[in-house]
Motif scaffolding. Structure first.
Motif, mmCIF file in Angstrom:
data_model
loop_
_atom_site.group_PDB
_atom_site.id
_atom_site.type_symbol
_atom_site.label_atom_id
_atom_site.label_comp_id
_atom_site.label_asym_id
_atom_site.label_seq_id
_atom_site.Cartn_x
_atom_site.Cartn_y
_atom_site.Cartn_z
ATOM 1 N N GLU A 1 -3.099 3.422 -5.203
ATOM 2 C CA GLU A 1 -2.724 2.672 -4.083
ATOM 3 C C GLU A 1 -1.782 1.654 -3.884
ATOM 4 O O GLU A 1 -1.656 1.798 -2.369
ATOM 5 N N SER A 2 -0.932 1.443 -4.929
ATOM 6 C CA SER A 2 -0.089 0.369 -4.321
ATOM 7 C C SER A 2 0.758 0.787 -5.252
ATOM 8 O O SER A 2 1.171 0.734 -6.485
ATOM 9 N N ARG B 1 0.918 -0.962 -0.278
ATOM 10 C CA ARG B 1 -0.172 -0.295 0.131
ATOM 11 C C ARG B 1 0.929 1.341 -0.063
ATOM 12 O O ARG B 1 1.878 1.313 1.230
#
Length: 155
Positions: free
Chosen positions: A118-119, A38
């Motif tokens: 998001e990653s 993350r």
């Protein structure tokens, strides 16, 4: 936006939000589990996120997995429910969310591994490798519940 997880911490901020969410343990035909690193906390996690209006829980898990990892999936079961009021997530914008997550089980059907906003890493891991990865306890619990084979779990 940064996020800080508090679990069982008497100094945790008071929650001001409760949002249904789904996470997914995606397992390929080699028995590997799909994880993402993350951006908001630097930890490895299952794909997942908040449910949107007009969306089913399964649809949420499918959408979040595709958005965060690039992998298309089908939902095949439920690992467990996670609603610990002592587990909260504090965000930079002032939201302090009480945990309310259903962890689903999924199988890949297509797509290709890809990072998102998001990653910053996405990979398949042998279940034994997961123990050495940096991960918040709530996510580790979901992975361990899946590995136990004794689900659905209600927590």
């Amino acid at each position: 936006m940064r996020r800080h997880d508090y679990e069982g911490d008497p100094n945790a901020p008071t929650p001001n939000s409760l949002v249904p969410a789904a996470s997914v343990v995606v397992v390929n035909d080699r028995g590997q589990v799909l994880l993402q690193r993350r951006v908001d906390n630097g930890m490895w996690a299952l794909p997942g996120g908040r449910m949107e209006l007009g969306e089913s829980l399964a649809g949420c898990g499918i959408r979040e997995t595709k958005e965060e990892t690039g992998v298309d999936i089908v939902i095949t079961g439920i690992v467990g429910t996670y609603t610990n009021p002592g587990h909260v997530f504090a965000y930079d914008d002032g939201e302090v969310r009480q945990e309310f997550s259903i962890c689903l089980l999924g199988r890949p059907t297509g797509g290709e591994l890809a990072v998102s906003d998001e990653s910053h890493e996405v990979a398949w891991f042998d279940p034994r490798e997961v123990d050495s990865l940096p991960m918040v306890e709530g996510i580790r619990r979901r992975v361990n519940d899946w590995r136990s084979g004794q689900y659905p779990v209600v927590r």
